[in-house]
Each structure stands twice: as structure tokens, then as C-alpha cells.
Design a protein around this motif. Structure first.
Motif, PDB file in Angstrom:
ATOM      1  N   VAL A 241      97.070  20.766 117.509  1.00  0.00           N
ATOM      2  CA  VAL A 241      98.434  20.602 117.421  1.00  0.00           C
ATOM      3  C   VAL A 241      98.911  21.152 118.395  1.00  0.00           C
ATOM      4  N   ILE A 242     100.356  20.828 117.959  1.00  0.00           N
ATOM      5  CA  ILE A 242     100.872  21.161 119.908  1.00  0.00           C
ATOM      6  C   ILE A 242     101.512  23.445 119.962  1.00  0.00           C
ATOM      7  N   ALA A 243     101.045  23.895 120.579  1.00  0.00           N
ATOM      8  CA  ALA A 243     101.988  25.006 120.459  1.00  0.00           C
ATOM      9  C   ALA A 243     102.174  25.700 121.809  1.00  0.00           C
ATOM     10  N   GLY A 244     103.615  26.296 122.293  1.00  0.00           N
ATOM     11  CA  GLY A 244     103.244  27.146 123.202  1.00  0.00           C
ATOM     12  C   GLY A 244     103.382  26.160 124.142  1.00  0.00           C
ATOM     13  N   GLY A 245     104.031  24.224 123.752  1.00  0.00           N
ATOM     14  CA  GLY A 245     104.358  23.246 124.310  1.00  0.00           C
ATOM     15  C   GLY A 245     103.012  22.663 125.235  1.00  0.00           C
ATOM     16  N   GLU A 246     101.739  23.133 124.056  1.00  0.00           N
ATOM     17  CA  GLU A 246     100.760  22.280 125.189  1.00  0.00           C
ATOM     18  C   GLU A 246      99.590  21.924 123.547  1.00  0.00           C
ATOM     19  N   GLU A 247      99.091  20.510 123.604  1.00  0.00           N
ATOM     20  CA  GLU A 247      98.830  20.053 122.956  1.00  0.00           C
ATOM     21  C   GLU A 247      96.750  20.743 122.741  1.00  0.00           C
ATOM     22  N   MET A 248      96.549  21.049 121.406  1.00  0.00           N
ATOM     23  CA  MET A 248      94.934  22.044 121.489  1.00  0.00           C
ATOM     24  C   MET A 248      94.297  20.737 120.503  1.00  0.00           C
ATOM     25  N   PRO A 249      93.154  20.311 120.549  1.00  0.00           N
ATOM     26  CA  PRO A 249      92.365  19.385 119.250  1.00  0.00           C
ATOM     27  C   PRO A 249      91.661  20.197 119.193  1.00  0.00           C
ATOM     28  N   PHE A 250      91.135  20.134 117.888  1.00  0.00           N
ATOM     29  CA  PHE A 250      90.630  20.856 116.124  1.00  0.00           C
ATOM     30  C   PHE A 250      90.532  19.476 115.376  1.00  0.00           C
ATOM     31  N   ASP A 251      89.425  19.973 114.910  1.00  0.00           N
ATOM     32  CA  ASP A 251      88.593  18.680 114.055  1.00  0.00           C
ATOM     33  C   ASP A 251      89.610  19.495 112.828  1.00  0.00           C
ATOM     34  N   GLY A 252      90.136  20.083 111.779  1.00  0.00           N
ATOM     35  CA  GLY A 252      91.004  20.487 111.076  1.00  0.00           C
ATOM     36  C   GLY A 252      91.776  21.354 111.454  1.00  0.00           C
ATOM     37  N   VAL A 253      93.160  21.705 110.203  1.00  0.00           N
ATOM     38  CA  VAL A 253      94.030  22.584 110.412  1.00  0.00           C
ATOM     39  C   VAL A 253      94.266  22.775 108.961  1.00  0.00           C
ATOM     40  N   PHE A 254      94.476  24.168 108.960  1.00  0.00           N
ATOM     41  CA  PHE A 254      94.618  24.589 107.402  1.00  0.00           C
ATOM     42  C   PHE A 254      95.893  25.814 108.052  1.00  0.00           C
ATOM     43  N   ILE A 255      96.587  25.716 106.583  1.00  0.00           N
ATOM     44  CA  ILE A 255      98.173  26.475 107.018  1.00  0.00           C
ATOM     45  C   ILE A 255      97.991  26.958 105.271  1.00  0.00           C
ATOM     46  N   PHE A 256      98.448  28.286 105.821  1.00  0.00           N
ATOM     47  CA  PHE A 256      98.746  29.394 104.710  1.00  0.00           C
ATOM     48  C   PHE A 256      99.979  29.631 104.639  1.00  0.00           C
ATOM     49  N   ARG A 257     100.630  30.350 103.700  1.00  0.00           N
ATOM     50  CA  ARG A 257     102.514  30.308 103.754  1.00  0.00           C
ATOM     51  C   ARG A 257     102.351  31.492 102.150  1.00  0.00           C
ATOM     52  N   GLU A 258     103.348  32.516 102.020  1.00  0.00           N
ATOM     53  CA  GLU A 258     103.382  32.347 101.065  1.00  0.00           C
ATOM     54  C   GLU A 258     104.248  31.624  99.937  1.00  0.00           C
ATOM     55  N   ALA A 259     104.357  30.851 100.048  1.00  0.00           N
ATOM     56  CA  ALA A 259     104.735  29.607  98.899  1.00  0.00           C
ATOM     57  C   ALA A 259     104.771  28.661  99.874  1.00  0.00           C
ATOM     58  N   MET A 260     104.949  27.698  99.175  1.00  0.00           N
ATOM     59  CA  MET A 260     104.984  26.248  99.125  1.00  0.00           C
ATOM     60  C   MET A 260     106.223  25.138  98.932  1.00  0.00           C
ATOM     61  N   ALA A 261     106.886  24.210 100.530  1.00  0.00           N
ATOM     62  CA  ALA A 261     107.327  23.939  99.769  1.00  0.00           C
ATOM     63  C   ALA A 261     107.789  22.963  98.682  1.00  0.00           C
ATOM     64  N   LEU A 262     108.856  22.959  98.301  1.00  0.00           N
ATOM     65  CA  LEU A 262     108.307  22.062  96.996  1.00  0.00           C
ATOM     66  C   LEU A 262     108.199  20.699  97.137  1.00  0.00           C
ATOM     67  N   SER A 263     109.375  19.599  98.326  1.00  0.00           N
ATOM     68  CA  SER A 263     108.707  18.615  98.993  1.00  0.00           C
ATOM     69  C   SER A 263     107.142  18.512  98.192  1.00  0.00           C
ATOM     70  N   SER A 264     105.915  18.715  98.697  1.00  0.00           N
ATOM     71  CA  SER A 264     104.941  19.057  98.508  1.00  0.00           C
ATOM     72  C   SER A 264     104.332  19.662  97.418  1.00  0.00           C
ATOM     73  N   LEU A 265     104.686  20.516  96.220  1.00  0.00           N
ATOM     74  CA  LEU A 265     104.756  20.834  95.418  1.00  0.00           C
ATOM     75  C   LEU A 265     104.472  20.535  94.302  1.00  0.00           C
ATOM     76  N   MET A 266     106.254  19.410  93.592  1.00  0.00           N
ATOM     77  CA  MET A 266     106.161  18.599  93.196  1.00  0.00           C
ATOM     78  C   MET A 266     107.019  17.335  93.904  1.00  0.00           C
ATOM     79  N   PRO A 267     106.534  16.152  93.837  1.00  0.00           N
ATOM     80  CA  PRO A 267     107.139  15.400  94.772  1.00  0.00           C
ATOM     81  C   PRO A 267     108.553  14.448  93.488  1.00  0.00           C
ATOM     82  N   GLY A 268     109.405  14.047  94.298  1.00  0.00           N
ATOM     83  CA  GLY A 268     110.274  13.302  93.510  1.00  0.00           C
ATOM     84  C   GLY A 268     111.359  14.166  92.187  1.00  0.00           C
ATOM     85  N   LEU A 269     110.897  15.380  92.717  1.00  0.00           N
ATOM     86  CA  LEU A 269     111.806  16.833  92.078  1.00  0.00           C
ATOM     87  C   LEU A 269     113.301  16.618  93.375  1.00  0.00           C
TER      88      LEU A 269
END
Length: 276
Positions: free
Chosen positions: A196-224
Motif C-alpha cells: 500500500v501507499i500510506a503517508g506518501g510511503e510505499e509499504m510492502p505486504f503479502d495481502g491487503v484486507f479492507i473492512f468497511r461499513e458498506a460495499m461500493a455498488l460497483s463491486s457489490l452488483m456489477p452492471g447496475l
């Protein structure tokens, strides 16, 4: 299998559930009471309930839906998969199947980070309990902006070598988790997420997990089909996707409880009629 799955636990969602139960349809409501209404101290323009707080209004609606037989489940729907005559909803490690979908997700849709959509399933995940085993002994980043983030971060810490948590500190976080104050602005990677890039710095990781209160419609129902920031619907609250309806703030202005309740009713009646 449920007749109708309602995504969103607000006035539109509860109205849809109540009216669907009046038509003797099985209903599940999935969502979290975290929208603007839950923070409103006093609602003055909803008929018959002057001065009621948002929390009290939501509680009464939820209790009415539950008493009428609707199943209420707190959580976030991560994806909806069309399976011909039905839909499969992913809720973390669980799946729920329904014949019709009513979207009542509210007006505010989260913005995806650069690189997120492109790398989803290739190093980017929305579910620790689903994909955590793939990262056993590895280093992962957790971008937390929802109530499930702390629980999922702690679960990942039980599997991974290290977990970096980008979000608000929480006393319930495992003490081994590294809390980062930087804001993540991008997910990096070519064929697979590599950091990820955070605070202007690139930080290496093997995986990135994202947890939000809701999902974006574009990923929840593609083609909507959208109309700007809102879902395009007809007079029966049908979307362009067969079997999918929408109601409430997610369909456009005015953002009022009365409109949401009315649209939830229309969507439920239309969905119930299609099920006959």
C-alpha cells in the motif's frame, strides 16, 4: 432460501421487510444501523412520530419487522452472485440465497481506493475468515473503517506473522498488531497486490484486507445502471438487473425518511408480485 433479501437496515429496508411479510414472503434484512439517521437527535417531519430520535425510530422499525417474521442479521454483504433463478449473497464466510434482492443501502457509497477493484481477489480481500488461511505466516495490512474490522484483524493476527492496522486505535485490538496512523491512499501491485501507499510511503505486504461499513455498488452488483451517484429505477423500483429492486436514499433525492418508507413498500410489493 429466502423469497427476498433486503440489503440495508434503514427505513427503506425495514419498510420493504414489513410489507413483504404482509404478503407472506420470507425475508432477511442484512445491514448495520450506522447511517445518518442513527445519529439524528430528533426527527420532526415524519408523520405521527414528532420529535423521535433516529435510534428510537430505527429500533421500532426493526422490532416491527422482526415481530412480523423477518430475519434481521447485522453485517455487510460482500458480493451478490446471480445464479439464474436466485441470488447468492456473501456475508463473510456465510452465504444466503434469495429469489429477489432489494437494495436499500443509503446514499453514501464508499469510494474504492486506486488499485482496489483491479486487484480484488488477487491480494485484496474483504473477508478475513474466508481468505485468512491463504496468508498463514505472512505479513498483511488491514484497512479498518467498520465495526467488523477489529474482530477480523484479531483473527488474522492468529494466523499471520504480522498485521499492520490502518485505522482508529481500539482497546480490543490484539497487542501484537501494529497500529499505523497513516491514511492509505493506494493499493500497489501489477498482477497481484504487493503493498500500500500510506503517508506518501510505499509499504510492502503479502495481502491487503479492507473492512468497511458498506460495499461500493460497483463491486457489490456489477452492471447496475446508475444515474450519477444514485441507482436508476422505474416506478416499481425495478433496476436494470432482473430480480433486483432498489429503494430509499440510494435511488436519489429527496433524502427523507418518508420517501424511503414509501419506496421500500413499493419495492416489496413489486418483488412479491413477481414471485407469485
Amino acid at each position: 432460501m429466502y423469497d427476498i433479501a433486503v440489503i440495508g437496515a434503514g427505513p427503506a429496508g425495514y419498510s420493504a421487510a414489513i410489507n413483504a411479510r404482509k404478503r407472506e414472503k420470507s425475508v432477511i434484512v442484512v445491514g448495520q444501523n450506522t447511517g445518518w439517521l442513527s445519529r439524528a437527535e430528533s426527527i420532526e417531519n415524519y408523520p405521527g412520530m414528532p420529535g423521535v430520535s433516529g435510534q428510537e425510530m430505527l429500533h421500532k422499525m426493526a422490532e416491527q419487522a422482526k415481530d412480523m417474521g423477518a430475519e434481521l442479521r447485522a453485517g455487510v454483504v460482500h458480493s451478490v452472485i446471480h445464479m439464474g433463478e436466485s441470488f447468492a449473497l456473501s456475508l463473510g464466510a456465510d452465504f444466503v440465497e434469495a429469489r429477489k434482492i432489494i437494495l436499500a443501502t443509503g446514499a453514501k457509497q464508499p469510494r474504492l481506493l486506486p488499485g482496489e477493484e483491479r486487484l480484488l481477489g488477487r491480494g485484496v480481500s474483504y473477508c478475513g475468515t474466508c481468505d485468512g488461511m491463504l496468508y498463514r505466516g505472512k505479513n498483511v495490512a488491514v484497512i479498518g473503517a467498520g465495526p467488523e474490522a477489529v474482530h477480523e484483524a484479531n483473527f488474522l493476527m492468529s494466523l499471520c506473522q504480522s498485521v499492520a492496522y490502518f485505522g482508529k486505535p481500539d482497546d480490543a485490538l490484539d497487542s501484537r498488531i501494529e497500529i499505523r496512523s497513516e491514511t492509505v491512499s493506494e493499493i500497489t501491485g501489477d498482477m497481484r497486490a504487493s503493498g500500500v501507499i500510506a503517508g506518501g510511503e510505499e509499504m510492502p505486504f503479502d495481502g491487503v484486507f479492507i473492512f468497511r461499513e458498506a460495499m461500493a455498488l460497483s463491486s457489490l452488483m456489477p452492471g447496475l445502471e446508475m444515474d450519477g451517484a444514485f441507482i436508476r429505477v422505474d416506478r416499481q423500483m425495478r433496476t436494470n438487473l432482473p430480480g433486483v429492486f432498489a429503494a430509499g436514499d440510494c435511488t436519489g433525492l429527496p433524502l427523507q425518511v418518508a420517501k424511503a418508507v414509501g419506496e421500500g413498500c413499493i419495492a416489496a410489493l413489486a418483488a412479491a408480485q413477481e414471485l407469485q
